[in-house]
Design an enzyme around this catalytic site. Structure first.
Site, PDB file in Angstrom:
ATOM      1  N   LYS A  53       0.841  -1.201   0.000  1.00 14.55           N
ATOM      2  CA  LYS A  53       0.000   0.000   0.000  1.00 14.55           C
ATOM      3  C   LYS A  53       0.879   1.254   0.000  1.00 14.55           C
ATOM      4  O   LYS A  53       0.604   2.224  -0.712  1.00 14.55           O
ATOM      5  CB  LYS A  53      -0.939  -0.014   1.217  1.00 14.55           C
ATOM      6  CG  LYS A  53      -2.026  -1.091   1.089  1.00 14.55           C
ATOM      7  CD  LYS A  53      -2.751  -1.371   2.402  1.00 14.55           C
ATOM      8  CE  LYS A  53      -3.707  -2.543   2.251  1.00 14.55           C
ATOM      9  NZ  LYS A  53      -4.336  -2.973   3.510  1.00 14.55           N
ATOM     10  N   GLN A  97      -4.372  -1.926   9.958  1.00 12.91           N
ATOM     11  CA  GLN A  97      -4.251  -3.239   9.330  1.00 12.91           C
ATOM     12  C   GLN A  97      -4.754  -4.326  10.294  1.00 12.91           C
ATOM     13  O   GLN A  97      -4.368  -4.372  11.451  1.00 12.91           O
ATOM     14  CB  GLN A  97      -2.780  -3.491   8.956  1.00 12.91           C
ATOM     15  CG  GLN A  97      -2.537  -4.761   8.175  1.00 12.91           C
ATOM     16  CD  GLN A  97      -3.182  -4.761   6.784  1.00 12.91           C
ATOM     17  OE1 GLN A  97      -3.135  -3.769   6.069  1.00 12.91           O
ATOM     18  NE2 GLN A  97      -3.797  -5.873   6.424  1.00 12.91           N
ATOM     19  N   ASP A 120     -11.099   2.630   4.755  1.00 14.78           N
ATOM     20  CA  ASP A 120     -11.408   1.193   4.649  1.00 14.78           C
ATOM     21  C   ASP A 120     -12.925   0.951   4.642  1.00 14.78           C
ATOM     22  O   ASP A 120     -13.378  -0.150   4.348  1.00 14.78           O
ATOM     23  CB  ASP A 120     -10.798   0.428   5.833  1.00 14.78           C
ATOM     24  CG  ASP A 120      -9.441  -0.182   5.475  1.00 14.78           C
ATOM     25  OD1 ASP A 120      -9.197  -0.416   4.273  1.00 14.78           O
ATOM     26  OD2 ASP A 120      -8.646  -0.417   6.401  1.00 14.78           O
TER      27      ASP A 120
END
Ligand code: NAP
Length: 295
Positions: A53, A97, A120
């Site tokens: 990412k 994460q 997200d």
């Protein structure tokens, strides 16, 4: 005839090129979209995803920070970090994460991320917006990427029967919400299967478009697929392979060799959904900067 291969890497690259126009327009206003990734612990797969990412942000000209915390980090410490990032003007998108270590309540952390920076799409405010089709809500990157992959590969969803296997909050459920929307990549009739579904093969065989996200290597065999169906394989699983230096290879949730003989089109693993997920994370970060950076 073998199935057409849907190339997620090529579609993702084309979308990242298009995104440059928006990034330049923001640059002209003095805004560089910024993403912060928080990695707790030393899970190698998570570390790889976060690295990918960061690399994608560099290539696209986005600002990014990766904050690495020890696996013993307490929930209070992580919440304090999230608060700091919520208030940081350089940061438009925050991703934590997953998975998080056991001592941390994942929901409490995800709910603390400002909905305006929740690229997200896991905060309940964004989950709600996506389910009612409000475009200011952040769509979770993986299902958003699958939807874009279908649209840009010329797969019509309107009026089709889409069967999704897997009901996770990260993939299956938001995938269903997106496919139900009234617009491009929507208007489908959606069935969602899970581990309690009876006679799953009889359901998957009805799918015009079959989307599989369960995390079980090669679970879907050729006989579970209707001839000519479009198959989207979200799964990423490590399978032992002593012939390779790293000792494993990546396979999806679909038995690719069997499926490609039956399906009309199919996404490979790797090179299908994965590159789209990262692309959509960049899109969401740019959307966050556009929506919330001062004009
Ligand atoms: P998850 O949270 O573990 O959810 C798995 C889902 O599959 C659950 O809803 C479960 O049903 C269902 N399931 C499990 N076994 C089943 C079976 N035998 N029959 C029918 N349904 C079954 O997984 P996830 O986070 O959604 O991820 C799924 C896969 O996608 C993983 O391989 C993951 O690595 C991959 N993934 C890839 C990307 C990408 O960018 N390519 C992104 C995200 C995830 P229950 O709810 O009944 O338990």
């Amino acid at each position: 005839m073998p199935a057409r291969i849907i190339d997620g890497a090529a579609v993702g690259d084309a979308m990242r090129t298009e995104l440059q126009r928006d990034i330049r327009a923001l640059g002209a206003r003095g805004v560089t979209p910024g993403l912060a990734a928080v990695l707790v612990g030393d899970d190698p797969a998570s570390a790889t995803y976060v690295r990918m990412k960061g690399k994608a942000c560099d290539e696209a000209g986005l600002y990014h920070e990766t904050i690495r915390l020890a696996k013993e980090t307490t929930e209070a410490e992580l919440l304090a970090l999230v608060e700091r990032l919520n208030a940081d003007h350089k940061i438009h998108g925050i991703l934590v994460q997953l998975p998080l270590p056991k001592q941390i309540n994942t929901q409490r952390v995800l709910h603390r991320v400002s909905p305006e920076k929740d690229v997200d799409g896991f905060h309940p405010e964004n989950v709600g917006k996506v389910s009612i089709g409000d475009p200011t809500g952040f769509r979770p990157a993986t299902p958003y990427g699958v939807q874009q992959l279908l649209v840009r590969s010329g797969v019509e969803t309107t009026g089709t029967h889409v069967v999704i296997v897997g009901r996770s909050t990260i993939v299956g459920r938001p995938m269903a919400a997106l496919l139900l929307q009234d617009g491009p990549g929507g208007n489908a009739t959606v069935t969602v299967c899970h581990s309690r579904t009876r006679d799953i093969k009889s359901v998957t065989r009805q799918a015009d478009i079959l989307i599989v996200a369960i995390g079980k290597a090669e679970f879907v065999t050729g006989e579970m697929i209707k001839p000519g169906a479009v198959v989207v394989d979200v799964g990423v699983n490590r399978m032992d392979d002593p012939s390779l230096k790293k000792g494993y290879r990546l396979v999806g949730d679909v038995q690719f060799e069997e499926a490609k003989k039956v399906a009309g089109a199919i996404t490979p693993v790797p090179g299908g959904v994965g590159p789209m997920t990262i692309t959509m994370l960049l899109y969401n970060t740019v959307q966050a900067a556009r929506q919330w950076a001062p004009a």
